[in-house]
Design an enzyme around this catalytic site. Structure first.
Site, short mmCIF file in Angstrom:
data_model
loop_
_atom_site.label_atom_id
_atom_site.label_comp_id
_atom_site.label_asym_id
_atom_site.label_seq_id
_atom_site.Cartn_x
_atom_site.Cartn_y
_atom_site.Cartn_z
N GLU A 114 0.85 -1.20 0.00
CA GLU A 114 0.00 0.00 0.00
C GLU A 114 0.88 1.24 0.00
O GLU A 114 2.01 1.19 0.48
CB GLU A 114 -0.83 0.05 1.30
CG GLU A 114 -1.84 -1.04 1.43
CD GLU A 114 -2.42 -1.09 2.85
OE1 GLU A 114 -2.13 -0.20 3.68
OE2 GLU A 114 -3.17 -2.04 3.12
N LYS A 116 2.43 4.48 1.53
CA LYS A 116 2.61 4.96 2.89
C LYS A 116 2.24 6.44 2.90
O LYS A 116 2.98 7.27 2.37
CB LYS A 116 4.06 4.76 3.33
CG LYS A 116 4.29 5.08 4.79
CD LYS A 116 5.66 4.58 5.19
CE LYS A 116 5.99 4.80 6.64
NZ LYS A 116 5.69 6.12 7.18
N ASP A 118 1.85 10.06 4.02
CA ASP A 118 2.69 10.85 4.93
C ASP A 118 1.82 11.81 5.74
O ASP A 118 1.65 12.97 5.41
CB ASP A 118 3.73 11.63 4.12
CG ASP A 118 4.88 12.09 5.01
OD1 ASP A 118 4.95 11.63 6.16
OD2 ASP A 118 5.69 12.90 4.54
N TYR A 228 -6.57 2.00 6.79
CA TYR A 228 -5.86 0.81 6.30
C TYR A 228 -5.79 -0.32 7.30
O TYR A 228 -5.14 -1.32 7.06
CB TYR A 228 -4.45 1.18 5.84
CG TYR A 228 -3.68 2.03 6.84
CD1 TYR A 228 -3.33 1.54 8.08
CD2 TYR A 228 -3.35 3.35 6.54
CE1 TYR A 228 -2.65 2.32 8.99
CE2 TYR A 228 -2.67 4.14 7.45
CZ TYR A 228 -2.32 3.61 8.68
OH TYR A 228 -1.65 4.40 9.59
N LYS A 318 11.04 2.88 2.13
CA LYS A 318 11.15 4.32 1.86
C LYS A 318 11.80 4.54 0.50
O LYS A 318 12.84 3.95 0.22
CB LYS A 318 12.02 4.98 2.95
CG LYS A 318 11.43 4.90 4.34
CD LYS A 318 10.28 5.88 4.49
CE LYS A 318 9.98 6.12 5.95
NZ LYS A 318 10.58 7.28 6.50
N CYS A 412 34.68 27.10 21.15
CA CYS A 412 33.22 27.08 21.11
C CYS A 412 32.72 28.46 20.68
O CYS A 412 33.06 29.46 21.31
CB CYS A 412 32.66 26.72 22.48
SG CYS A 412 30.86 26.92 22.58
N CYS A 415 30.78 30.11 23.90
CA CYS A 415 31.40 30.51 25.16
C CYS A 415 32.91 30.65 25.06
O CYS A 415 33.56 31.02 26.03
CB CYS A 415 31.01 29.54 26.27
SG CYS A 415 31.77 27.93 26.10
N CYS A 435 32.14 21.18 23.13
CA CYS A 435 32.47 22.24 24.06
C CYS A 435 32.44 21.61 25.45
O CYS A 435 31.43 21.02 25.84
CB CYS A 435 31.41 23.35 23.97
SG CYS A 435 31.45 24.45 25.38
N CYS A 440 28.19 26.42 29.40
CA CYS A 440 28.07 27.09 28.10
C CYS A 440 26.59 27.40 27.85
O CYS A 440 25.74 26.51 27.94
CB CYS A 440 28.62 26.17 27.01
SG CYS A 440 28.26 26.76 25.35
S1 IVH Z 1 0.11 0.03 8.74
C1 IVH Z 1 1.71 -1.76 13.01
N1 IVH Z 1 -0.34 1.24 6.48
O1 IVH Z 1 3.31 4.75 8.83
C2 IVH Z 1 1.69 -0.50 12.24
N2 IVH Z 1 0.78 2.47 8.18
O2 IVH Z 1 5.96 4.06 9.82
C3 IVH Z 1 0.73 -0.64 11.11
N3 IVH Z 1 1.30 4.76 7.58
O3 IVH Z 1 2.42 4.49 12.20
C4 IVH Z 1 0.73 0.56 10.27
N4 IVH Z 1 0.44 4.71 5.57
O4 IVH Z 1 1.17 6.18 10.72
C5 IVH Z 1 0.19 1.35 7.71
N5 IVH Z 1 -0.84 2.17 4.42
C6 IVH Z 1 -0.33 2.29 5.64
C7 IVH Z 1 0.27 3.48 6.10
C8 IVH Z 1 0.81 3.52 7.39
C9 IVH Z 1 1.05 5.46 6.47
C10 IVH Z 1 2.02 5.28 8.76
C11 IVH Z 1 1.38 4.96 10.08
C12 IVH Z 1 2.42 4.19 10.83
C13 IVH Z 1 3.67 4.64 10.18
C14 IVH Z 1 4.77 3.63 10.38
#
Ligand code: IVH
Length: 680
Positions: A114, A116, A118, A228, A318, A412, A415, A435, A440
């Site tokens: 899926e 991710k 942000d 999700y 990522k 530094c 200080c 430092c 400081c």
């Molecule tokens: S599943 C057990 N699905 O990413 C954790 N998370 O880096 C299950 N996030 O805390 C999370 N899109 O805030 C899941 N399709 C997705 C997501 C997602 C964004 C975020 C979520 C999580 C964080 C982890």
């Protein structure tokens, strides 16, 4: 109009608005004009004004926000909200899949990929289909109750669509609240016009908005939500067995789900999906910083288990961050709370992943030398972890000869002390100049800022500008001084009115009662992060007990090894720190741990070992485990003579047999719930 007629019309209107909300915000297929929609809303609001008894918690009128709150109440999630481990390369993804194959021998593994999103993770609790509570992730166990804010988000159903038979009686739905790029830009433009500060990026804007106490303000902000997952589930319709089906089910309940997901039977398919997602994610309305790869079948997830932070059945991938090129015009040196000198690149402003970047970290002198960074260079920057941009390399091919080497300071800049390479601790690499002067001003400021930070003592208002002034004026030299500040002193600072001064002092006052782990974390002891501080606060009842403990006792604590124990030893041995603790005690700070788990307050299942087998009627395996552990019990994977109870559900297999042979008591879910509620 009779009241009966009014009631009927209200129900009709509410239903109609709900339908259009879903069409517009979830399905993205609006059927009517904004004008027609506004007319429906107006009529509904008028009816409610004439007949206040028609207002229900799930009425569309509840989306406009209500009276501001005094503060947020903390709520415990039914099932903890974990975070995810990150991966950055196909090889790491392969390792993840291989690890699961080892953990689950003989199982055919399939995955869902899926986007991710942000944004900010939230938990929505529905009871009998009605949204009763929405909370932030918080520390994973407890979050802030932000129900009023979440109700204003129109892609969040106030009532689930499944009808009484389609929805679990109690159900936690999890997902991400975010701001679209377009919404973010619009809002930032508006703020600029109003002379307000811009938000750095959509995620910060979302987090900042959800923290607002005034939900009417939140209603004006362009927030949305994608769902999700689920947390706690109890009674009613069961939750589907796979992630694929879960996403379809969530959509059928009226929740917005990721617009694309991939079902993958092999690693190669997973990697292919990651590429496909990367190719299209730029076209999504929201920012994605990667993908989430999840084991499809929930039964297998439970078997794969979790580490203390993240499940083993899912992982984040990522994408390589975006890069930009710009000129390095100057290098400044920042001094942190531990005295570490960090070089910072001052840059010609450049746009990177939607934000304007003017500064980037250069990490340390060695790193600068390795990259051969010179003043006037054209440098490549990228956003690591989305927040702090870093200089990754120099376009040496484009040098003109006018670039000048940078001489790292030997004193530094704050200080004037001669900087040293000797580290605070031999566990670190010796690359950082420090430092050595604990007085400081930069270090003093850093320590106080850390103490005030949200993750530590959470003192609202204790930001850089105010703390900077308090230190510069000599009003505060260490964190204990905060508790002796007088109103006139704070009011005497620049741009500080009576009201804000009072608020700041009230926030300091309130922090006296914070739990021990926050205080411990706030002290800034080397290697004692929030996680370690929590473990320590669970293991020791008071700060005095902790301070009096031996190396051996410290290393008994979960997450505490040699290095941390030695750091504790060094910290508590320092007379300055002992004095600080005395002064904090005199200031009336709480030294007792509210999370201490000693034998004097055992949970109802303390010391009990339980084994789960088969499918329980309402509790998922995760939920049952969480509840047993919360009550002090342990869940084991196999039955032995040490097992106290076997909890058996449908299709229980060999474990049930074994329990019978060994004479271990077998109970069902109802009996487990009775035990958990403390009944014999
Ligand atoms: S599943 C057990 N699905 O990413 C954790 N998370 O880096 C299950 N996030 O805390 C999370 N899109 O805030 C899941 N399709 C997705 C997501 C997602 C964004 C975020 C979520 C999580 C964080 C982890």
């Amino acid at each position: 109009m009779t009241i009966e007629q009014a009631r009927r019309r209200h129900a009709e209107l509410a239903e109609e608005i709900r339908r259009h909300d879903h069409l517009y915000y979830v399905a993205a297929q609006p059927e009517i004009s904004d004008y027609a929609y506004d007319q429906l809303t107006k009529e509904l609001l008028q009816l409610e004004e004439q007949h206040p008894e028609l207002v229900t918690p799930d009425s569309p009128s509840q989306r406009v926000g209500g009276r501001p709150l005094e503060g947020f109440v903390s709520v415990t999630h039914g099932v903890p909200m974990m975070s995810l481990d990150n991966t950055y390369s196909p090889d790491e993804v392969r390792e993840f899949v291989q690890r699961l194959a080892r953990l689950l021998p003989g199982e055919a593994l399939s995955f869902v990929v899926e986007p991710k999103v942000d944004g900010v993770a939230v938990n929505l609790r529905y009871e009998e289909g009605l949204l009763v509570c929405g909370a932030t992730r918080g520390d994973g166990v407890k979050g802030d109750d932000i129900t009023a804010n979440l109700k204003t988000i129109r892609s969040i159903p106030l009532r689930l669509r499944g009808g009484p038979d389609g929805v679990s009686r109690r159900l936690e739905i999890r997902g991400e609240v975010y701001m679209t790029r377009a919404g973010f830009e619009r809002m930032n433009r508006g703020r600029e016009e109003a002379g307000e500060e811009r938000f750095a990026n959509p995620r910060n804007a979302t987090a900042g908005t959800l923290k607002q106490l005034d939900s009417r303000l939140v209603a004006q902000r362009p927030l949305e939500m994608i769902c999700y997952g689920v947390g706690w589930v109890e009674g009613g319709a069961p939750v589907p067995e796979t992630q694929q089906e879960l996403l379809i089910w969530l959509a059928s309940l009226g929740c917005r789900t990721p617009e694309r997901h991939w079902h993958c039977g092999t690693v190669e398919e997973v990697l292919q999906a990651l590429e496909e997602l990367d190719a299209i994610r730029g076209g999504f309305a929201y920012e994605t910083d990667g993908a989430v790869i999840k084991l499809d079948r929930r039964a297998l997830r439970e078997r794969a288990g979790a580490t203390s932070k993240a499940p083993r059945w899912a992982i984040a991938y990522k994408y390589a961050p975006e890069q930009a090129e710009t000129k390095l015009v100057a290098i400044s040196i920042q001094v942190g709370r531990t005295g570490a000198l960090t070089p910072v690149a001052e840059l010609t402003p450049v746009l990177l992943s939607g934000t304007t970047v003017t500064r980037a970290t250069l990490h340390n002198e060695e790193d600068m030398r390795r990259k051969d960074i010179r003043l006037g260079d054209l440098v490549v920057i990228e956003k690591a972890g989305e927040i702090i941009p870093a200089v990754v390399r120099v376009r040496t091919d484009l040098r003109t000869g006018a670039e000048r080497a940078f001489a790292f300071p030997t004193e530094c800049p704050e200080c004037g002390s001669k900087v040293v390479r000797a580290t605070a601790d031999d566990s670190e690499q010796q690359v950082v100049w420090r430092c050595p002067n604990p007085d400081c001003p930069a270090q003093v400021r850093g320590r106080i800022l850390h103490w005030c930070s949200r993750g530590a003592m959470d003192i609202e208002g204790g930001g850089e500008v105010l703390v900077g002034q308090l230190v510069a004026k000599g009003l505060v030299q260490d964190v204990a001084d905060l508790y002796r500040l007088k109103l006139e002193e704070v009011m005497g600072l620049e741009r500080m009115g009576e009201k804000s001064a009072q608020n700041f002092l009230a926030a300091i006052q309130e922090s006296r009662g914070r739990d021990l782990w926050r205080l411990l974390f706030g002290l800034g002891i080397l290697h004692v992060g929030a996680g370690v501080a929590k473990s320590l606060a669970r293991a020791f009842a008071t700060l005095e007990d902790l301070a009096a403990a031996s190396m051996a006792q410290w290393t008994q604590v979960e997450d505490v090894g040699e290095v941390i124990a030695r750091s504790l030893e060094r910290w508590f041995a320092d007379p300055r720190n002992r004095k600080l603790i005395d002064r904090l005690r005199q200031a009336g700070l709480n030294f007792a741990s509210g999370t201490h788990q000693a034998s004097q307050t055992p949970g109802v299942l303390a010391g009990r070992i339980l084994v789960l087998t088969g499918t329980l009627p309402t509790l998922s395996r995760e939920a049952a485990t969480a509840r047993i552990e919360a009550a002090g019990g342990k869940v084991s994977g196999s039955v032995s003579r040490k097992t106290h109870y076997v909890v058996a559900g449908d299709d229980a297999g060999s474990k049930l047999e074994k329990a019978k042979t060994l004479g271990v008591p077998v109970i069902d879910e109802a009996e487990l719930l009775r035990l958990l509620s403390g009944q014999p």
